[in-house]
Design a protein around this motif. Structure first.
Motif, PDB file in Angstrom:
ATOM      1  N   PHE A  30       8.584  45.202 -27.452  1.00  0.00           N
ATOM      2  CA  PHE A  30       9.840  44.743 -27.738  1.00  0.00           C
ATOM      3  C   PHE A  30      11.024  45.955 -26.925  1.00  0.00           C
ATOM      4  O   PHE A  30      11.826  45.349 -26.398  1.00  0.00           O
ATOM      5  CB  PHE A  30      10.002  44.545 -28.768  1.00  0.00           C
ATOM      6  N   PHE A  31      10.894  46.927 -27.455  1.00  0.00           N
ATOM      7  CA  PHE A  31      11.908  47.963 -27.159  1.00  0.00           C
ATOM      8  C   PHE A  31      11.926  47.945 -25.617  1.00  0.00           C
ATOM      9  O   PHE A  31      13.216  48.151 -24.842  1.00  0.00           O
ATOM     10  CB  PHE A  31      11.763  49.088 -27.968  1.00  0.00           C
ATOM     11  N   PHE A  32      10.841  48.017 -25.149  1.00  0.00           N
ATOM     12  CA  PHE A  32      10.732  48.353 -23.622  1.00  0.00           C
ATOM     13  C   PHE A  32      11.464  47.022 -22.796  1.00  0.00           C
ATOM     14  O   PHE A  32      12.139  47.350 -21.922  1.00  0.00           O
ATOM     15  CB  PHE A  32       9.330  48.684 -22.961  1.00  0.00           C
ATOM     16  N   ASN A  33      11.152  45.828 -23.336  1.00  0.00           N
ATOM     17  CA  ASN A  33      11.578  44.541 -22.723  1.00  0.00           C
ATOM     18  C   ASN A  33      13.022  44.627 -23.111  1.00  0.00           C
ATOM     19  O   ASN A  33      13.907  44.169 -22.119  1.00  0.00           O
ATOM     20  CB  ASN A  33      10.858  43.438 -23.213  1.00  0.00           C
ATOM     21  N   LEU A  34      13.497  44.874 -24.207  1.00  0.00           N
ATOM     22  CA  LEU A  34      14.725  45.018 -24.545  1.00  0.00           C
ATOM     23  C   LEU A  34      15.772  45.826 -23.889  1.00  0.00           C
ATOM     24  O   LEU A  34      16.792  45.400 -22.825  1.00  0.00           O
ATOM     25  CB  LEU A  34      15.092  45.384 -25.961  1.00  0.00           C
ATOM     26  N   GLU A  51      12.199  35.441 -23.287  1.00  0.00           N
ATOM     27  CA  GLU A  51      10.645  36.343 -23.537  1.00  0.00           C
ATOM     28  C   GLU A  51      10.988  37.409 -24.538  1.00  0.00           C
ATOM     29  O   GLU A  51       9.931  37.687 -25.139  1.00  0.00           O
ATOM     30  CB  GLU A  51      10.380  36.760 -22.071  1.00  0.00           C
ATOM     31  N   THR A  52      11.754  38.051 -24.363  1.00  0.00           N
ATOM     32  CA  THR A  52      12.010  39.213 -25.266  1.00  0.00           C
ATOM     33  C   THR A  52      12.176  39.110 -26.491  1.00  0.00           C
ATOM     34  O   THR A  52      11.601  39.684 -27.528  1.00  0.00           O
ATOM     35  CB  THR A  52      13.329  40.037 -24.580  1.00  0.00           C
ATOM     36  N   PHE A  53      12.970  38.029 -26.838  1.00  0.00           N
ATOM     37  CA  PHE A  53      13.347  37.742 -28.104  1.00  0.00           C
ATOM     38  C   PHE A  53      12.408  36.516 -28.859  1.00  0.00           C
ATOM     39  O   PHE A  53      12.710  36.316 -30.201  1.00  0.00           O
ATOM     40  CB  PHE A  53      14.836  37.210 -28.603  1.00  0.00           C
ATOM     41  N   ARG A  54      11.477  35.914 -27.973  1.00  0.00           N
ATOM     42  CA  ARG A  54      10.753  34.790 -28.803  1.00  0.00           C
ATOM     43  C   ARG A  54      10.050  35.410 -29.881  1.00  0.00           C
ATOM     44  O   ARG A  54      10.065  34.717 -31.040  1.00  0.00           O
ATOM     45  CB  ARG A  54       9.856  34.299 -27.527  1.00  0.00           C
ATOM     46  N   GLU A  55       9.383  36.501 -29.990  1.00  0.00           N
ATOM     47  CA  GLU A  55       8.779  37.009 -30.938  1.00  0.00           C
ATOM     48  C   GLU A  55       9.059  38.301 -31.426  1.00  0.00           C
ATOM     49  O   GLU A  55       8.947  38.962 -32.481  1.00  0.00           O
ATOM     50  CB  GLU A  55       7.220  36.926 -30.654  1.00  0.00           C
ATOM     51  N   GLY A  56       9.715  39.039 -30.462  1.00  0.00           N
ATOM     52  CA  GLY A  56      10.030  40.307 -30.611  1.00  0.00           C
ATOM     53  C   GLY A  56      11.412  40.513 -31.709  1.00  0.00           C
ATOM     54  O   GLY A  56      11.413  41.896 -32.166  1.00  0.00           O
ATOM     55  N   TRP A  57      12.063  39.419 -32.072  1.00  0.00           N
ATOM     56  CA  TRP A  57      13.222  39.395 -32.981  1.00  0.00           C
ATOM     57  C   TRP A  57      12.754  39.973 -34.269  1.00  0.00           C
ATOM     58  O   TRP A  57      13.550  40.679 -35.173  1.00  0.00           O
ATOM     59  CB  TRP A  57      13.763  37.915 -33.236  1.00  0.00           C
TER      60      TRP A  57
END
Length: 635
Positions: free
Chosen positions: A207-211, A342-348
């Motif tokens: 998640f942090f990488f995608n953010l 894609e980033t926040f769909r489940e990474g939130w």
């Protein structure tokens, strides 16, 4: 030579049955640490005894004696593990008698002498296996001084100290092995490492990488900027530059190489970015927790003071990466950048525990309770989506992995306790401080330079906590005698302890990146030092101007932050020699001087520095606009 200093025992790939047994034992140990810290009031000596003996018992099974140790656990490692447990049982059962005895007056019983000596030797072997000969050699040198220092002439000599005297201080009190470093690791450092373990296990690293990729991926030099941001985010959770390089660098370094960066620069970016994570709030590294204990400063105050320097460090690294990308016109590949959906769909869900930790810190809860809140909120948040939900066995694995991750830190801090106890016993700390002041003639700037050099040298090849602890007891008194405020002085030492991870000739973080980048670690280290140049400048800046640690009034703090940002950008431009177009040598020198002036706590000097920086930036902006206009007219 360097390889032998940093070489550690090999982490074994245990057979299935043994691995399950070690995982269950390590998980049970983690559960005990949670209970001991959050649900009981433990005696510090008892907590330290049980923690150290438990860590050693697992370490001798999980980590081999040499880099080439076999996966099968030999009989002597089982014996060392059993001896560690026996020491723990003996000290626990006799804790009352040990606490009641009068140190240096009551003689040892044969059993006390035997188990105390065994624990000291186990500490040395645990340190050698987990951190290498660098720290172990330092500890042995100090032990030799404590034992035989009476043979030295004044002022370095001390009173006669037989082995029983040494053993009494180092093992049977909280001034040695079971001192502040182990107490800190056994409490909130352990729990914060647990938080980071469960965060990574649930997918927080992705998640942090995608953010980071979402924020900077489509900009020039996007993958390198991703490395800077993601490594900073991950580093504040891991607290270890080396593990940060391995975790994030395995992704970012190959991507940067594909973009066109040289292996040397790609690895240097990762090393510089990962190293700064140990000083990045809200969690920072274990050394910051030890700093809070040593200085008697509330941890939330340490975090608040660390915010601006950490941000300036990353602005400096980010700025150099950007200027290099503009100079070389390096552009990203669009298919490597995730979408916001894609980033926040489940990474939130990973935002929730970070908010929980920040809230707990700002609310004034203790670091131990804050870490406990972070772990609980992380586990609850992970259950909110199917992808991040952990099974029961993954929970057990997470508990066990926490113990395994803490082994090197625990070994290093126990060894540091041996050094600290010896220093307090012989008074070497004050003697070293007096020598430093004599060499520097008590000049503040010269003393700070010596302090920086000594801290970096102490940190070569050893973990950041150990480097900071040694610097605090050897150099800290010299800074105190000159009247430097305690928080500023120790933050100064902490920064150089952190930077020792990327400083040649050893540069353990560069060694970790070398295998990924397939490049010479020395070349990587020198590149990382150049990229992290602002980090070597910042400690002098916030000692000179405490408003950079938010220790001034509101107006002074705001002015310091603004001037600090301008000074950081000026340093980046001076080093890279580029502002959209080449910067001549005289302007690079002017920017460097102006950067120093800009952060000066002097009413008339800081504005001159700001004006000079803005003048250079404005000159290049106007010339670039004019050149763009000419090109458009000609086109």
């Amino acid at each position: 030579m360097i390889g032998s200093l940093v070489a550690t025992g090999r982490r074994r790939k245990l057979a299935a049955g043994t691995k399950v047994g070690v995982t269950l034992a390590a998980a049970a140990f983690s559960a005990w640490v949670i209970y001991a810290n959050l649900f009981t009031i433990s005696d510090p000596l008892v907590l330290g005894i049980l923690f150290v003996s438990g860590v050693y018992a697992i370490m001798f099974v999980a980590i081999g004696a040499t880099p080439g140790a076999p996966d099968r656990v030999p009989f002597y490692d089982w014996a060392l593990s059993a001896l560690s447990l026996a020491c723990g049982v003996f000290f626990f059962v006799n804790a009352t008698a040990i606490a009641d005895r009068i140190s240096l007056l009551d003689p040892f019983t044969p059993a006390q002498f035997a188990f105390g000596t065994a624990l000291m030797l186990l500490t040395l072997e645990a340190t050698r296996r987990s951190t290498g000969m660098g720290l172990t050699g330092v500890v042995l040198a100090f032990l030799a001084y404590n034992w035989f220092g009476y043979l030295l002439p004044p002022p370095f000599g001390h009173g006669v100290s037989d082995f029983s005297y040494l053993l009494d201080i180092l093992v049977f009190t909280t001034d040695g092995i079971f001192g502040v470093p182990v107490q800190v690791v056994a409490s909130y450092v352990f729990l914060f490492v647990m938080f980071g373990t469960f965060l990574a296990k649930a997918g927080g690293g992705d998640f942090f990488f995608n953010l980071a990729a979402l924020v900077t991926g489509r900009a020039r030099g996007g993958p390198a900027k991703i490395a800077v941001i993601s490594s900073g985010l991950y580093g504040t959770m891991s607290g270890s530059p080396t593990s940060d390089v391995v975790a994030t660098g395995s992704i970012t370094i190959p991507v940067m190489k594909r973009l066109g960066y040289t292996p040397r620069f790609a690895a240097g970016v990762e090393v510089a970015a990962s190293t700064g994570g140990s000083a990045m709030p809200p969690i920072m590294g274990s050394a910051a927790f030890i700093l809070a204990e040593y200085t008697g400063t509330a941890y939330n105050e340490v975090v608040l003071a660390a915010i601006v320097p950490a941000l300036l460090y990353y602005v400096g690294v980010f700025g150099q990466v950007h200027l290099r990308a503009v100079k070389d016109d390096l552009r990203p590949s669009e298919d490597e950048v995730p979408s916001a959906l894609e980033t926040f769909r489940e990474g939130w869900v990973f935002v929730i525990p970070i908010v929980g930790i920040v809230w707990a810190l700002l609310s004034g809860y203790s670091p131990t309770f804050t870490a406990g809140i972070g772990v609980l909120v992380m586990l609850l948040a992970s259950m909110l989506t199917k992808r991040t939900r952990l099974t029961l066995w993954q929970w057990i694995e997470g508990l066990g992995e926490t113990t395994l991750r803490i082994l090197p830190v625990a070994g290093a801090c126990a060894a540091a306790g041996l050094v600290i106890g010896g220093l307090s016993m012989t008074g070497l700390g004050m003697k070293a401080a007096n020598v430093i002041l004599v060499i520097s003639d008590a000049e503040p700037l010269v003393t700070l330079l010596i302090a920086a050099i000594v801290t970096i040298v102490l940190g070569l090849g050893m973990p950041t906590p150990s480097a900071y602890i040694l610097a605090a007891v050897l150099v800290g008194p010299a800074l105190a005698q000159l009247g430097f405020p305690i928080l500023q002085a120790h933050m100064f030492l902490l920064y150089f302890a952190v930077l020792s991870a990327l400083t040649p000739p050893i540069a353990v973080a560069a060694l970790a990146a070398a295998a990924i980048a397939d490049e010479d670690p020395f070349r990587i280290a020198f590149t990382a030092v150049r990229l992290a140049a602002i980090g070597f400048f910042l400690p002098f800046a916030f000692v000179w101007n405490p408003a950079l640690l938010l220790l001034g009034g509101p107006l002074a703090n705001v002015a310091a932050v603004v001037c600090g940002l301008l000074a950081t950008c000026a340093v980046a431009a001076a080093i890279e020699g580029h502002l959209g177009r080449a910067v001549p040598a005289w302007e690079r020198a002017l920017l460097a001087v102006a950067a120093v002036a800009a952060i000066a706590p002097v009413p008339w000097l800081a504005p001159l520095g700001v004006v000079a920086i803005l003048a250079v930036f404005g000159r290049h902006a106007m010339r670039m606009r004019a050149e763009a206009g000419q090109a458009k007219t000609m086109g």
